[in-house]
Enzyme design. Structure first.
Site, PDB file in Angstrom:
ATOM      1  N   GLY A 238       0.842  -1.129  -0.034  1.00 27.10           N
ATOM      2  CA  GLY A 238       0.068   0.154   0.042  1.00 27.10           C
ATOM      3  C   GLY A 238       0.861   1.331   0.103  1.00 27.10           C
ATOM      4  O   GLY A 238       0.595   2.315  -0.841  1.00 27.10           O
ATOM      5  N   ILE A 466      -0.261  -5.812   5.099  1.00 27.62           N
ATOM      6  CA  ILE A 466      -0.224  -5.253   3.865  1.00 27.62           C
ATOM      7  C   ILE A 466       1.247  -5.706   3.279  1.00 27.62           C
ATOM      8  O   ILE A 466       1.819  -4.970   2.639  1.00 27.62           O
ATOM      9  CB  ILE A 466      -0.146  -3.460   3.849  1.00 27.62           C
ATOM     10  CG1 ILE A 466       0.801  -2.945   5.009  1.00 27.62           C
ATOM     11  CG2 ILE A 466      -1.673  -3.085   3.928  1.00 27.62           C
ATOM     12  CD1 ILE A 466       0.755  -1.554   4.830  1.00 27.62           C
ATOM     13  N   GLY A 467       1.668  -6.961   3.861  1.00 28.98           N
ATOM     14  CA  GLY A 467       2.829  -7.468   3.381  1.00 28.98           C
ATOM     15  C   GLY A 467       3.796  -7.341   4.523  1.00 28.98           C
ATOM     16  O   GLY A 467       5.144  -7.802   4.379  1.00 28.98           O
ATOM     17  N   GLY A 509       0.895   0.257  13.125  1.00 28.87           N
ATOM     18  CA  GLY A 509      -0.097  -0.974  13.285  1.00 28.87           C
ATOM     19  C   GLY A 509       0.325  -1.763  14.270  1.00 28.87           C
ATOM     20  O   GLY A 509      -0.584  -2.035  15.215  1.00 28.87           O
ATOM     21  N   THR A 591      10.615 -10.663   9.400  1.00 26.25           N
ATOM     22  CA  THR A 591       9.588  -9.706   8.560  1.00 26.25           C
ATOM     23  C   THR A 591      10.260  -8.374   8.889  1.00 26.25           C
ATOM     24  O   THR A 591      10.283  -7.514   7.903  1.00 26.25           O
ATOM     25  CB  THR A 591       8.216  -9.891   9.105  1.00 26.25           C
ATOM     26  OG1 THR A 591       8.361  -9.613  10.507  1.00 26.25           O
ATOM     27  CG2 THR A 591       7.835 -11.358   8.661  1.00 26.25           C
ATOM     28  N   GLY A 661       8.134   0.120   9.647  1.00 21.01           N
ATOM     29  CA  GLY A 661       7.826   0.306   8.280  1.00 21.01           C
ATOM     30  C   GLY A 661       8.169   1.491   7.281  1.00 21.01           C
ATOM     31  O   GLY A 661       8.346   1.261   6.157  1.00 21.01           O
ATOM     32  N   GLU A 662       8.406   2.541   7.977  1.00 19.45           N
ATOM     33  CA  GLU A 662       8.790   3.877   7.308  1.00 19.45           C
ATOM     34  C   GLU A 662      10.176   4.437   7.437  1.00 19.45           C
ATOM     35  O   GLU A 662      10.505   5.074   6.748  1.00 19.45           O
ATOM     36  CB  GLU A 662       7.527   4.798   7.539  1.00 19.45           C
ATOM     37  CG  GLU A 662       6.217   4.235   6.920  1.00 19.45           C
ATOM     38  CD  GLU A 662       5.307   5.201   7.626  1.00 19.45           C
ATOM     39  OE1 GLU A 662       4.737   6.231   7.003  1.00 19.45           O
ATOM     40  OE2 GLU A 662       4.550   4.622   8.394  1.00 19.45           O
TER      41      GLU A 662
END
Lengths: 699, 278
Positions: A238, A466-467, A509, A591, A661-662
């Site tokens: 996403g 979202i992966g 998340g 992950t 994630g970012e």
């Protein structure tokens, strides 16, 4: 302070629970949702950048065999809310940007639907449009806030006075390009409107959050929440573009309401994603830095000019990281927007921090060179004891440790600071560094349900994968919170039938959903002890009251890059790229590494490749496909490593996680640009760095 | 419908293909479809019909005919990545992705005739000949001069490109391209070299509207090979000979410069191969 969970399952590199299904192709994505005799939807898009639709001739389209319905701005149902103009699908004949949807076609097959969409004849009263972002426009305006609610401008002390008297200053303008998120899976929805009773809408959607998506759809369509179900078990990426529903979701719902009882499928084409699914604004960053001879900053300032669509304001918070990154008595950040006749820009991986860690991190590199100070050391010398912006202590801040460990691992020590002097064969070789940062967030709304079922624990929460690995990591948290083996936990996510969950956005998340799961587990154990009966269950929301407000919470990192530039052609290669991050507890190294290296690669891509080319004559991104919008490919990535510190942060949440994630995309492009400069002596301040920008000045 | 049956022919022999084409003079001939299909999906091309060559087995594969290698026009690029001619192999290896190489054909590359197509400089440097077949027979023409403008060739109406013929006389040949990415990109510029018996023949991609070579360049390149000229002489000769485009990927000036660099690199490689350099 939060009592941190004892990690047992957390910290293990468990394989993805959904991995086998994905590799075998059996994981069901939104468009593939099984449906009997689905109808297919295709969109009719405006071919002018601004104007008014005066007529739409649908006769030829409707005459085509297999066409079920054609809906236009003149015939579409009226929506309950048009407050969000981006989502007010087919509600007005006014065209606000090229590519805006002015009609849709429903047909038996996707080929027929597209053919029919091509046959719809739209007549426009075209008006002149304005799509050019420039810093010298006289109509730039000051937004009330910048995303998601930060002050637009901040100032402390007197930057101008500090610049006038400093031993050394850097005063340059940097720019980043327009970028499109481009997740591999396009935005897609299977929608079913059940005509029974008042109607019930089911959306199998590719979304970063089923509950936020439902809330928006309900508002736009005027439906009660219990009449709408959103399902998203698997999402093919996403990067923010599925964080808020875009117009395609509303259109899919409207299309389904045209054909009650029949599933409707709508997937945006890759090209349509360039006008309908959000993008990152280009930014123009005027950066000023002042320092004494030892490199201690006396001023740091960033004045940002960027764009928003006229239809809907989105003010990217590009200046925000400059507010807290380094110690300096005089600081200023401003944001000014040009409102343009262009598609709606929105979230893209690390909005704010991603572009905002380019200009300042290159400026620091320039300052380090001017002062003869190592750029790693320069950053260490400006480490603030508390958050310069709020005065709050850090929940934990290990930027210095990231820089030192990264320097050690990368082999930075003894680096020759001179630019453009190292040659290996025909290659000019250099290295660069930049810092990374991303705020640690937790959302207000998330609830988890834990139920003891047939000897195992079921955890239900409408979270998204979202992966990122949620299917795998949430059980690890639940197992530790319940003090059971991870195999005894089953999670159920990605569906509004489960308790409410926040969006997979802002790297929040796992912080949020995990907190809810821990709360529910503790309440469950408190109620039922360690020997529950079959069917015992507990539903508990994230305890927002316990959210620590007394500390500034951020993840930090340092990225090191080796760049090689062909001395004759300017071709750029990045054989080594290493990041060290301090991002709280890492729940699953497998992950997590995937997220870090993925984001670092996206930063490399931003530095060298990605660039949405707008033709200001047509208001159109001309390279709107993956053949021409270049994203770094495997062959562009060399030795790519992500490492992290074993960081314990007792203030952020019960897991001690900060969100990962970012952060990897922040600072990456600056590290590449700094390495390219060190290799060549050519300082490129505008992204992407291109061969012909380097060539004229190569040594 | 996009592929209504009467407009779509799926012949299995060259003869059937020619008949199908005669019946549909406005049809687009499709081989691998790696250019035509995206064009159709993106609506930048329309077609009155299609003749697919996918099932024409006779167009696939390579064979020897005297001192020529005959490459069937429907041979996928993937089948050429280990070709004996280094230029052909290098151009094939760096075309698109493995999936694209599996579908894309050498004939499609030639007939699409865009100046940045990978195989074209290699074929020009190798002095390829093209076998063109029509109802009235077969003719063989030089690849040099076959392309007359971007996307335009001397292929006649009702005529199919059926084979590419390449000389098999021993030579050194190689191909290089430059782009912003390290793989999966259209050549910003490209070049190919053939060096045989002390004579150098160079060809360039995206150096002008059509694949380009020049006797003047080859004279200087040959002189560079045996030490009678320097790299700067070759760069100057190339700069004079080429007329590269200017677009959002690169400036014409950049391309002009880079073509000279590539030419020099290729001649240096030829020198090394010939034992003349190091």
């Amino acid at each position: 302070m939060t009592e941190l969970l004892e990690p047992r399952a957390m910290g293990q590199g468990l394989v993805r629970r959904d991995g086998v299904a994905k590799v075998r192709g059996t994981a069901t994505y939104a468009f593939e949702t099984p449906a009997e005799r689905p109808a297919h939807c295709a969109l009719v898009q405006a071919t002018v950048a601004r104007g008014r639709v005066t007529a739409i001739d649908t006769a030829a389209a409707e005459a085509l065999d297999g066409v079920l319905a054609v809906v236009t701005v003149f015939t579409a149902e009226r929506l309950a809310s048009v407050e969000d103009a981006e989502l007010a699908a087919l509600q007005t004949a006014e065209v606000a940007f090229r590519g805006q949807v002015v009609g849709l076609v429903l047909a038996e097959t996707s080929e027929t639907a597209r053919e029919a969409a091509d046959l719809v004849e739209v007549t426009y009263d075209e008006q002149p449009h304005d799509s050019e972002l420039r810093a010298d426009r006289d109509d730039l305006y000051t937004p009330e806030k910048v995303n998601p609610g930060f002050e637009t401008d901040t100032a402390e002390g007197d930057v101008a006075a500090a610049m006038a008297t400093a031993h050394a200053t850097v005063d340059h303008t940097y720019s980043t390009a327009t970028y499109h998120n481009n997740p591999l899976e396009p935005h897609a929805t299977t929608a079913l409107w059940d005509p029974a009773g008042d109607g019930f809408l089911t959306l199998w959607d590719s979304t970063q959050g089923v509950h936020p998506s439902r809330a928006t759809v309900c508002q736009v369509l005027g439906l009660p929440q219990d009449h709408v179900q959103v399902v998203a078990p698997h999402v093919g990426g996403g990067f923010g573009s599925k964080g808020t529903p875009h117009v395609n979701v509303v259109l899919a719902a409207m299309a389904a309401r045209v054909l009650p009882g029949r599933a409707v499928k709508l997937a945006l084409t890759r090209q349509q994603m360039f006008s309908l699914a959000g993008y990152r604004t280009p930014t123009i960053q005027h950066v000023q830095v002042a320092a004494d001879a030892e490199g201690r900053l006396s001023a740091i300032a960033i004045d940002v000019v960027e764009q928003t669509s006229k239809v809907k304001e989105f003010a990217e918070q590009t200046g925000v990281p400059t507010r807290m990154m380094y110690a300096s008595p005089n600081r200023r950040t401003t944001h000014r927007l040009a409102a343009l006749d262009l598609p709606v820009n929105s979230w893209m991986r690390a909005p704010g921090e991603c572009p905002g860690m380019f200009g300042p991190e290159v400026a620091l590199d320039e300052l380090a060179h001017d002062l003869g100070i190592d750029p790693v050391e320069l950053r260490i010398r400006n480490e603030p004891e508390v958050d310069p912006e709020t005065g709050k202590p850090w929940s934990s801040r290990h930027l210095v440790e990231c820089l030192r460990e990264g320097a050690e691992r990368f082999g930075w020590t003894g680096r020759d600071p001179r630019p453009g002097v190292r040659r290996e064969g025909g290659w000019l070789v250099g290295t660069g560094v930049a810092s990374s940062v991303y705020p640690t967030m937790r959302m207000a709304d998330s609830t988890a349900l834990i139920r003891f079922e047939a000897g195992r624990y079921a955890v239900e929460i409408g979270a998204a994968d979202i992966g990122t690995g949620t299917w795998t990591t949430l059980p690890q948290i639940a197992a530790d919170a319940l003090d059971v083996p991870v195999d005894d936990v089953e999670v159920r996510i990605g569906d509004t039938r489960y308790p409410i969950a926040s969006v997979a956005g802002g790297s929040s998340g796992l912080n949020t959903w995990g907190s809810a799961v821990v709360e529910a587990a503790r309440a469950f154990r408190g109620e039922y002890g360690t020997d529950p009966a079959d069917g015992d269950e507990m539903e508990t929301g994230v305890d927002q009251a316990a959210q620590d407000e007394d500390h500034a919470a951020y993840a930090f990192g340092a990225q090191f890059v080796e760049a090689r530039v062909d001395a004759d052609t300017g071709e750029i290669r990045v054989p080594r790229h290493l990041g060290v991050f301090a991002a709280g507890r890492i729940v699953n190294p497998r992950t997590a590494r995937s997220q870090f290296v993925g984001a670092m690669t996206m930063g490399l891509s931003m530095a060298l490749h990605e660039n949405s080319l707008l033709d200001p004559r047509s208001g159109h991104v001309v390279n709107h496909d993956l053949a021409e919008y270049h994203i770094s490919v495997n062959a562009d990535v060399g030795d790519l490593q992500a490492h992290w510190l074993d960081e314990h942060d007792p203030w952020v949440n019960a897991m001690g996680t900060k969100g990962i994630g970012e952060i990897g995309i922040t600072g990456a492009a600056a590290a590449v640009a700094n390495a390219v400069w060190h290799a060549t002596g050519v300082r490129v301040r505008d992204l992407p760095i291109t061969l012909d920008a380097l060539l004229p000045s190569l040594p | 419908m996009l592929l209504a049956a009467p407009r779509f022919a799926l012949p299995e022999t060259v003869g059937e293909a020619l008949s199908a084409l005669a019946e549909r003079p406005d049809a687009v001939v499709v081989a691998g479809g790696t250019e035509v299909m995206p064009d159709l999906l993106w609506r930048v091309r329309t077609a009155a019909g299609f003749v697919s060559l996918r099932r024409v087995g006779a167009l696939r594969g390579t064979s020897r005919d005297g001192d020529e290698l005959v490459v069937g026009a429907g041979t996928p690029v993937a089948a050429l990545v280990d070709a004996e001619a280094g230029a052909l192999a290098a151009a094939a290896r760096s075309l698109g992705t493995p999936l694209v190489r599996t579908e894309a054909t050498i004939g499609g590359n030639v007939v699409s005739a865009l100046p940045y197509r990978n195989m074209l400089p290699a074929l020009l440097a190798l002095d390829a000949r093209l076998e063109l077949t029509s109802d009235t027979g077969r003719r063989t023409v030089a690849f040099d001069g076959f392309t007359t403008a971007p996307g335009v060739t001397r292929l006649g109406e009702g005529e199919l490109l059926t084979a590419v013929r390449l000389p098999t006389r021993p030579c050194f040949s190689d191909y290089v391209k430059i782009g912003r990415r390290n793989a999966q990109y259209v050549a910003t510029v490209s070049a190919a070299v053939v060096s045989r018996n002390g004579a150098v023949r160079l060809a360039f991609g995206n150096a002008g509207p059509v694949p380009l070579r020049s006797d003047a360049v080859d004279v200087v390149a040959t002189a560079l090979l045996d030490g009678r000229a320097g790299p700067d002489d070759l760069r100057a000769a190339v700069a004079d000979a080429v007329d590269p485009p200017e677009d959002t990927v690169a400036s014409a000036a950049y391309r002009r410069h880079a073509l000279g660099v590539l030419a020099t690199r290729l001649v240096v490689r030829a020198q090394v191969d010939a034992g003349l350099g190091s």
